[in-house]
Design a protein around this motif. Structure first.
Motif, mmCIF file in Angstrom:
data_model
loop_
_atom_site.group_PDB
_atom_site.id
_atom_site.type_symbol
_atom_site.label_atom_id
_atom_site.label_comp_id
_atom_site.label_asym_id
_atom_site.label_seq_id
_atom_site.Cartn_x
_atom_site.Cartn_y
_atom_site.Cartn_z
ATOM 1 N N CYS A 177 -68.547 -12.594 1.379
ATOM 2 C CA CYS A 177 -69.137 -13.741 2.066
ATOM 3 C C CYS A 177 -68.990 -13.596 3.585
ATOM 4 O O CYS A 177 -68.312 -12.697 4.083
ATOM 5 N N HIS A 178 -69.641 -14.495 4.292
ATOM 6 C CA HIS A 178 -69.526 -14.587 5.745
ATOM 7 C C HIS A 178 -68.157 -15.170 6.061
ATOM 8 O O HIS A 178 -67.662 -16.046 5.335
ATOM 9 N N ASP A 179 -67.542 -14.707 7.130
ATOM 10 C CA ASP A 179 -66.193 -15.202 7.437
ATOM 11 C C ASP A 179 -66.167 -16.697 7.763
ATOM 12 O O ASP A 179 -65.139 -17.342 7.644
ATOM 13 N N GLN A 180 -67.311 -17.268 8.120
ATOM 14 C CA GLN A 180 -67.382 -18.706 8.380
ATOM 15 C C GLN A 180 -67.256 -19.526 7.084
ATOM 16 O O GLN A 180 -67.028 -20.724 7.130
ATOM 17 N N GLN A 181 -67.419 -18.869 5.927
ATOM 18 C CA GLN A 181 -67.321 -19.574 4.651
ATOM 19 C C GLN A 181 -65.886 -19.688 4.154
ATOM 20 O O GLN A 181 -65.644 -20.281 3.106
ATOM 21 N N PHE A 182 -64.945 -19.117 4.887
ATOM 22 C CA PHE A 182 -63.532 -19.229 4.524
ATOM 23 C C PHE A 182 -62.699 -19.283 5.787
ATOM 24 O O PHE A 182 -62.665 -18.345 6.553
ATOM 25 N N LEU B 144 -68.572 -10.216 7.983
ATOM 26 C CA LEU B 144 -68.459 -10.128 6.529
ATOM 27 C C LEU B 144 -67.029 -9.849 6.079
ATOM 28 O O LEU B 144 -66.352 -9.003 6.668
ATOM 29 N N ILE B 145 -66.621 -10.559 5.026
ATOM 30 C CA ILE B 145 -65.293 -10.363 4.457
ATOM 31 C C ILE B 145 -65.388 -10.268 2.931
ATOM 32 O O ILE B 145 -66.364 -10.725 2.331
ATOM 33 N N LEU B 146 -64.363 -9.680 2.358
ATOM 34 C CA LEU B 146 -64.138 -9.737 0.923
ATOM 35 C C LEU B 146 -62.907 -10.600 0.717
ATOM 36 O O LEU B 146 -61.890 -10.409 1.389
ATOM 37 N N ILE B 147 -62.988 -11.542 -0.200
ATOM 38 C CA ILE B 147 -61.825 -12.331 -0.577
ATOM 39 C C ILE B 147 -61.397 -11.809 -1.939
ATOM 40 O O ILE B 147 -62.202 -11.750 -2.867
ATOM 41 N N ILE B 148 -60.129 -11.392 -2.024
ATOM 42 C CA ILE B 148 -59.644 -10.745 -3.250
ATOM 43 C C ILE B 148 -58.347 -11.395 -3.721
ATOM 44 O O ILE B 148 -57.696 -12.124 -2.976
ATOM 45 N N ASP B 149 -57.975 -11.079 -4.957
ATOM 46 C CA ASP B 149 -56.698 -11.506 -5.532
ATOM 47 C C ASP B 149 -55.606 -10.653 -4.890
ATOM 48 O O ASP B 149 -55.572 -9.434 -5.069
#
Length: 93
Positions: A87-92, A43-48
């Motif tokens: 999201c899951h790290d596979q999604q980015f 799991l990851i967070l994608i942030i600004d």
């Protein structure tokens, strides 16, 4: 989507159904650069990446809470501001 102006997470999906593209992330997060905050192995967070430089900068309590729960060393040191995508790290990639 974890929005600092909403108490509830909003479900979103990549446009292609598999993974988020940079242009899509820029639009969703309303930003020019992104950063990845790892929560777990998957799991990851994608942030600004520049969210703290915005005026005004809105603290994202839910994203910060998740980060601090999974990465206790960040407690009392840093916080997440602005929108975040969980999201899951596979999604980015």
């Amino acid at each position: 989507m974890l929005d600092p102006h909403s108490a509830e997470p909003q479900p979103i999906n990549p446009a292609n159904g598999k993974g988020f593209k940079l242009a899509e992330l820029y639009a969703l997060l309303d930003c020019r650069t992104v950063d990845v905050v790892r929560l777990t192995n998957e799991l990851i967070l994608i942030i600004d990446d520049e969210g703290k430089f915005r005026e005004p900068a809105y603290l994202n309590l839910l994203a910060t809470y998740l980060w601090h729960q999974h990465q206790p060393e960040a407690r009392g040191v840093d916080a997440i501001v602005g929108r975040a995508i969980l999201c899951h790290d596979q999604q980015f990639r």
